[in-house]
Write a protein that holds these residues in place. Structure first.
Motif, PDB file in Angstrom:
ATOM      1  N   ASP A  40       0.943  -1.680  -0.187  1.00  0.00           N
ATOM      2  CA  ASP A  40      -0.003  -0.222   0.252  1.00  0.00           C
ATOM      3  C   ASP A  40       0.853   1.257   0.013  1.00  0.00           C
ATOM      4  N   LEU A  41       2.044   1.183   0.889  1.00  0.00           N
ATOM      5  CA  LEU A  41       3.144   2.403   0.723  1.00  0.00           C
ATOM      6  C   LEU A  41       4.038   2.909  -0.677  1.00  0.00           C
ATOM      7  N   ILE A  42       3.562   1.534  -1.444  1.00  0.00           N
ATOM      8  CA  ILE A  42       4.039   1.705  -2.907  1.00  0.00           C
ATOM      9  C   ILE A  42       3.762   2.942  -3.509  1.00  0.00           C
ATOM     10  N   GLY A  43       1.836   2.607  -3.367  1.00  0.00           N
ATOM     11  CA  GLY A  43       1.332   3.962  -3.961  1.00  0.00           C
ATOM     12  C   GLY A  43       0.984   3.958  -5.031  1.00  0.00           C
ATOM     13  N   VAL A  44       1.503   2.590  -6.432  1.00  0.00           N
ATOM     14  CA  VAL A  44       1.375   3.109  -7.618  1.00  0.00           C
ATOM     15  C   VAL A  44       0.348   1.583  -7.760  1.00  0.00           C
ATOM     16  N   LYS A  45      -0.577   1.708  -9.082  1.00  0.00           N
ATOM     17  CA  LYS A  45      -0.428   0.170  -9.546  1.00  0.00           C
ATOM     18  C   LYS A  45       0.153  -0.596 -10.534  1.00  0.00           C
ATOM     19  N   GLY A  46       0.243  -1.617 -10.050  1.00  0.00           N
ATOM     20  CA  GLY A  46       0.683  -2.948  -9.951  1.00  0.00           C
ATOM     21  C   GLY A  46       0.438  -4.302  -9.976  1.00  0.00           C
ATOM     22  N   PHE A  75       7.780  -6.127  -7.040  1.00  0.00           N
ATOM     23  CA  PHE A  75       6.372  -5.577  -7.120  1.00  0.00           C
ATOM     24  C   PHE A  75       6.351  -4.724  -8.794  1.00  0.00           C
ATOM     25  N   THR A  76       5.282  -5.456  -9.679  1.00  0.00           N
ATOM     26  CA  THR A  76       6.007  -4.551 -11.508  1.00  0.00           C
ATOM     27  C   THR A  76       4.831  -3.685 -10.932  1.00  0.00           C
ATOM     28  N   PRO A  77       4.680  -2.587 -10.885  1.00  0.00           N
ATOM     29  CA  PRO A  77       4.085  -1.220 -12.288  1.00  0.00           C
ATOM     30  C   PRO A  77       3.695  -1.671 -12.882  1.00  0.00           C
ATOM     31  N   ALA A  78       2.744  -1.270 -13.258  1.00  0.00           N
ATOM     32  CA  ALA A  78       1.278  -1.411 -14.561  1.00  0.00           C
ATOM     33  C   ALA A  78       2.044  -0.545 -15.448  1.00  0.00           C
ATOM     34  N   SER A  79       2.503   0.081 -15.071  1.00  0.00           N
ATOM     35  CA  SER A  79       3.566   1.086 -16.352  1.00  0.00           C
ATOM     36  C   SER A  79       4.946   1.655 -16.096  1.00  0.00           C
ATOM     37  N   ALA A  80       6.086   1.257 -15.986  1.00  0.00           N
ATOM     38  CA  ALA A  80       7.337   1.304 -15.716  1.00  0.00           C
ATOM     39  C   ALA A  80       7.740   2.889 -15.578  1.00  0.00           C
ATOM     40  N   ILE A 129      14.946  -2.930   0.286  1.00  0.00           N
ATOM     41  CA  ILE A 129      14.115  -2.696  -1.427  1.00  0.00           C
ATOM     42  C   ILE A 129      14.979  -2.854  -2.110  1.00  0.00           C
ATOM     43  N   ALA A 130      14.390  -3.060  -3.368  1.00  0.00           N
ATOM     44  CA  ALA A 130      15.908  -2.614  -4.416  1.00  0.00           C
ATOM     45  C   ALA A 130      14.657  -2.141  -5.486  1.00  0.00           C
ATOM     46  N   TYR A 131      15.424  -1.119  -5.927  1.00  0.00           N
ATOM     47  CA  TYR A 131      14.754  -0.740  -7.760  1.00  0.00           C
ATOM     48  C   TYR A 131      15.319  -0.994  -8.208  1.00  0.00           C
ATOM     49  N   LEU A 132      14.782  -1.701  -9.365  1.00  0.00           N
ATOM     50  CA  LEU A 132      15.869  -2.775 -11.057  1.00  0.00           C
ATOM     51  C   LEU A 132      15.266  -2.012 -12.019  1.00  0.00           C
ATOM     52  N   ALA A 133      15.492  -0.463 -12.514  1.00  0.00           N
ATOM     53  CA  ALA A 133      14.877   0.158 -12.943  1.00  0.00           C
ATOM     54  C   ALA A 133      15.906  -0.391 -14.427  1.00  0.00           C
ATOM     55  N   ASP A 135      15.920  -3.083 -15.666  1.00  0.00           N
ATOM     56  CA  ASP A 135      15.756  -4.250 -16.121  1.00  0.00           C
ATOM     57  C   ASP A 135      14.970  -4.108 -17.104  1.00  0.00           C
ATOM     58  N   LYS A 136      14.504  -5.471 -17.999  1.00  0.00           N
ATOM     59  CA  LYS A 136      13.448  -5.616 -18.941  1.00  0.00           C
ATOM     60  C   LYS A 136      12.635  -5.000 -18.929  1.00  0.00           C
ATOM     61  N   SER A 137      11.635  -5.128 -17.618  1.00  0.00           N
ATOM     62  CA  SER A 137      10.740  -4.624 -17.426  1.00  0.00           C
ATOM     63  C   SER A 137      10.578  -4.164 -15.655  1.00  0.00           C
ATOM     64  N   PRO A 138      11.237  -2.874 -15.271  1.00  0.00           N
ATOM     65  CA  PRO A 138      11.208  -2.608 -13.679  1.00  0.00           C
ATOM     66  C   PRO A 138      10.249  -2.654 -12.868  1.00  0.00           C
ATOM     67  N   ASN A 139      11.174  -3.234 -11.489  1.00  0.00           N
ATOM     68  CA  ASN A 139      10.124  -3.326 -10.528  1.00  0.00           C
ATOM     69  C   ASN A 139      10.790  -3.160  -9.488  1.00  0.00           C
ATOM     70  N   LEU A 140      10.125  -3.449  -7.781  1.00  0.00           N
ATOM     71  CA  LEU A 140      10.806  -3.175  -6.977  1.00  0.00           C
ATOM     72  C   LEU A 140      11.039  -4.504  -6.383  1.00  0.00           C
ATOM     73  N   ASN A 141      11.946  -5.140  -5.931  1.00  0.00           N
ATOM     74  CA  ASN A 141      12.292  -6.641  -5.081  1.00  0.00           C
ATOM     75  C   ASN A 141      12.289  -6.218  -3.615  1.00  0.00           C
ATOM     76  N   LEU A 142      11.687  -6.028  -2.744  1.00  0.00           N
ATOM     77  CA  LEU A 142      11.593  -6.570  -1.856  1.00  0.00           C
ATOM     78  C   LEU A 142      11.630  -8.073  -0.406  1.00  0.00           C
ATOM     79  N   MET A 143      12.595  -7.759   0.214  1.00  0.00           N
ATOM     80  CA  MET A 143      12.936  -8.774   1.415  1.00  0.00           C
ATOM     81  C   MET A 143      12.195  -8.050   2.452  1.00  0.00           C
ATOM     82  N   LEU A 144      11.089  -8.879   3.171  1.00  0.00           N
ATOM     83  CA  LEU A 144      10.862  -8.971   4.783  1.00  0.00           C
ATOM     84  C   LEU A 144      11.731  -9.335   5.714  1.00  0.00           C
ATOM     85  N   VAL A 145      12.580  -9.704   6.330  1.00  0.00           N
ATOM     86  CA  VAL A 145      12.896 -10.362   7.424  1.00  0.00           C
ATOM     87  C   VAL A 145      12.179  -9.646   8.935  1.00  0.00           C
ATOM     88  N   SER A 146      11.507 -10.782   9.323  1.00  0.00           N
ATOM     89  CA  SER A 146      11.210 -11.027  10.899  1.00  0.00           C
ATOM     90  C   SER A 146      12.375 -11.234  11.516  1.00  0.00           C
TER      91      SER A 146
END
Length: 160
Positions: A40-46, A75-80, A129-133, A135-146
């Motif tokens: 939800d905090l990412i705040g864009v459609k995807g 997370f892959t956005p609807a539009s890069a 969080i890594a922003y892979l701008a 990449d062929k399909s730009p995305n965010l990679n997230l790793m949550l660890v407790s």
């Protein structure tokens, strides 16, 4: 989760904070709730990948009684173009939601991917969080660890 030296405890040392007592199924449900809040905090459609949480050992502690939860997802956005500025927004919004940004900036890869690490001491979780701008399909990679959970007395860690 960092100690005062900024290390994450991912080397198996005992500086991973306690996350309290829980069985691994309930802890995994909590990880999914936190990932949903991050979505939800990412705040864009995807679209988020459909990977579920997993269970890992907690440093040198007894693997029958202690565990951490990890939840990797993409997370892959609807539009890069929608990802433009999202990392800066997360850097601002995460602290308003109980997270402390402990690292922010480009990584050492050839692409200089923008990375953010934040800890939530109340929830006992850390997210990278890594922003892979590029990449062929730009995305965010997230790793949550407790932090380190302990199972209730008489129970064992269920691994999945």
């Amino acid at each position: 989760m960092t100690d005062n030296k900024g290390s994450t405890g991912s080397d198996g040392s005992d500086d991973v904070p306690s996350a309290g007592t829980s069985n691994s199924e309930d802890a995994a449900d909590e990880a999914e709730r936190i990932s949903s809040e991050l979505y939800d905090l990412i705040g864009v459609k995807g679209k988020a990948s459909d990977t579920g949480p997993g269970v890992s050992e907690c440093g040198d502690k007894d693997p029958e009684k202690y565990f951490t939860i990890f939840h990797p997802w993409t997370f892959t956005p609807a539009s890069a173009d929608d990802l433009e500025g999202v990392m800066e927004r997360l850097r601002t919004e995460l602290p308003k939601n109980g997270w402390e940004v402990v690292e922010y900036g480009p990584d050492t890869s050839m692409n200089k991917n923008l990375r953010l690490t934040a800890d939530n001491d109340e929830k006992k979780y850390s997210v990278k969080i890594a922003y892979l701008a590029k990449d062929k399909s730009p995305n965010l990679n997230l790793m949550l660890v407790s932090g380190c959970y302990q199972v209730p007395d008489g129970e064992k860690v269920y691994r999945f």
